[in-house]
Design a protein around this motif. Structure first.
Motif, PDB file in Angstrom:
ATOM      1  N   ALA A  42       0.828  -1.211   0.000  1.00 57.64           N
ATOM      2  CA  ALA A  42       0.000   0.000   0.000  1.00 57.64           C
ATOM      3  C   ALA A  42       0.863   1.262   0.000  1.00 57.64           C
ATOM      4  O   ALA A  42       0.513   2.255  -0.638  1.00 57.64           O
ATOM      5  N   LYS A  43       1.988   1.236   0.691  1.00 56.37           N
ATOM      6  CA  LYS A  43       2.894   2.391   0.685  1.00 56.37           C
ATOM      7  C   LYS A  43       3.491   2.593  -0.701  1.00 56.37           C
ATOM      8  O   LYS A  43       3.690   3.720  -1.147  1.00 56.37           O
ATOM      9  N   THR A  44       3.780   1.498  -1.385  1.00 57.63           N
ATOM     10  CA  THR A  44       4.466   1.534  -2.680  1.00 57.63           C
ATOM     11  C   THR A  44       3.534   1.872  -3.834  1.00 57.63           C
ATOM     12  O   THR A  44       3.903   2.617  -4.733  1.00 57.63           O
ATOM     13  N   ALA A  45       2.329   1.324  -3.830  1.00 57.58           N
ATOM     14  CA  ALA A  45       1.441   1.413  -5.000  1.00 57.58           C
ATOM     15  C   ALA A  45       0.156   2.186  -4.719  1.00 57.58           C
ATOM     16  O   ALA A  45      -0.812   2.054  -5.454  1.00 57.58           O
ATOM     17  N   ARG A  46       0.153   3.013  -3.705  1.00 56.76           N
ATOM     18  CA  ARG A  46      -1.082   3.693  -3.288  1.00 56.76           C
ATOM     19  C   ARG A  46      -1.714   4.556  -4.378  1.00 56.76           C
ATOM     20  O   ARG A  46      -2.920   4.724  -4.412  1.00 56.76           O
ATOM     21  N   MET A  79      -5.125   0.009   1.380  1.00 51.03           N
ATOM     22  CA  MET A  79      -5.246  -0.912   2.516  1.00 51.03           C
ATOM     23  C   MET A  79      -6.666  -1.454   2.616  1.00 51.03           C
ATOM     24  O   MET A  79      -6.864  -2.644   2.847  1.00 51.03           O
ATOM     25  N   ASP A  80      -7.655  -0.601   2.421  1.00 47.54           N
ATOM     26  CA  ASP A  80      -9.049  -1.045   2.470  1.00 47.54           C
ATOM     27  C   ASP A  80      -9.308  -2.083   1.374  1.00 47.54           C
ATOM     28  O   ASP A  80      -9.924  -3.119   1.607  1.00 47.54           O
ATOM     29  N   VAL A  81      -8.817  -1.810   0.166  1.00 50.09           N
ATOM     30  CA  VAL A  81      -8.947  -2.770  -0.937  1.00 50.09           C
ATOM     31  C   VAL A  81      -8.319  -4.094  -0.548  1.00 50.09           C
ATOM     32  O   VAL A  81      -8.928  -5.162  -0.722  1.00 50.09           O
ATOM     33  N   LEU A  82      -7.105  -4.063  -0.007  1.00 47.13           N
ATOM     34  CA  LEU A  82      -6.395  -5.293   0.344  1.00 47.13           C
ATOM     35  C   LEU A  82      -7.075  -6.046   1.478  1.00 47.13           C
ATOM     36  O   LEU A  82      -7.155  -7.278   1.454  1.00 47.13           O
ATOM     37  N   TRP A  83      -7.608  -5.329   2.476  1.00 43.64           N
ATOM     38  CA  TRP A  83      -8.337  -5.983   3.564  1.00 43.64           C
ATOM     39  C   TRP A  83      -9.608  -6.658   3.050  1.00 43.64           C
ATOM     40  O   TRP A  83      -9.932  -7.781   3.449  1.00 43.64           O
ATOM     41  N   ARG A  84     -10.339  -5.964   2.184  1.00 49.92           N
ATOM     42  CA  ARG A  84     -11.569  -6.555   1.635  1.00 49.92           C
ATOM     43  C   ARG A  84     -11.247  -7.796   0.806  1.00 49.92           C
ATOM     44  O   ARG A  84     -11.944  -8.809   0.884  1.00 49.92           O
ATOM     45  N   TRP A  85     -10.199  -7.705  -0.014  1.00 50.71           N
ATOM     46  CA  TRP A  85      -9.769  -8.852  -0.814  1.00 50.71           C
ATOM     47  C   TRP A  85      -9.350 -10.004   0.092  1.00 50.71           C
ATOM     48  O   TRP A  85      -9.756 -11.152  -0.119  1.00 50.71           O
ATOM     49  N   ASN A  86      -8.580  -9.702   1.134  1.00 49.27           N
ATOM     50  CA  ASN A  86      -8.116 -10.726   2.061  1.00 49.27           C
ATOM     51  C   ASN A  86      -9.293 -11.390   2.775  1.00 49.27           C
ATOM     52  O   ASN A  86      -9.341 -12.615   2.909  1.00 49.27           O
ATOM     53  N   ALA A  87     -10.247 -10.586   3.228  1.00 54.36           N
ATOM     54  CA  ALA A  87     -11.424 -11.119   3.927  1.00 54.36           C
ATOM     55  C   ALA A  87     -12.276 -11.970   2.996  1.00 54.36           C
ATOM     56  O   ALA A  87     -12.781 -13.026   3.384  1.00 54.36           O
TER      57      ALA A  87
END
Length: 120
Positions: A42-46, A79-87
């Protein structure tokens, strides 16, 4: 609509941290992505959070909600995108799947470099 100019986001915390094993300095591709890895990506590709979200299969309505809820935080958006994908994907939310989405979003090289440089 230029998807790369949308803004928003939120960061959350996992109840259990998933560690990513490395072997001889090589990134293990078929293991679940960790909270730390998601944060570094998320820091790299935000700046292209929306595009990565599309390639991870996040619904347009969800992406719009992320943008509206967190309009000035690109890191939080991804981060929200990644959390939703992970969940949503659980054990299928792997390093390989994340890198596939990043390849399509044209940030594979830098994301791979970040992931490989992380300590075990």
């Amino acid at each position: 609509v230029n998807m790369e100019t949308w803004n928003g986001g939120v960061a959350q915390s996992l109840e259990s941290s998933k560690r990513i094993p490395y072997s001889d300095g090589n990134l293990m591709m078929h293991v679940e992505v960790s909270e730390l890895q998601m944060s570094e990506v998320a820091k790299t590709a935000r700046d292209i959070w929306f595009t990565i979200g599309v390639y991870l299969g996040i619904a347009m309505q969800e992406l719009e909600e992320i943008r509206e809820k967190h309009s000035h935080d690109l890191y939080g958006c991804l981060m929200d995108v990644l959390w939703r994908w992970n969940a949503r994907d659980g054990t299928n939310a792997t390093v390989q799947r994340l890198l596939e989405a990043c390849t399509k979003a044209k940030v594979y090289g830098i994301v791979l470099k970040v992931l490989k440089s992380m300590p075990t």
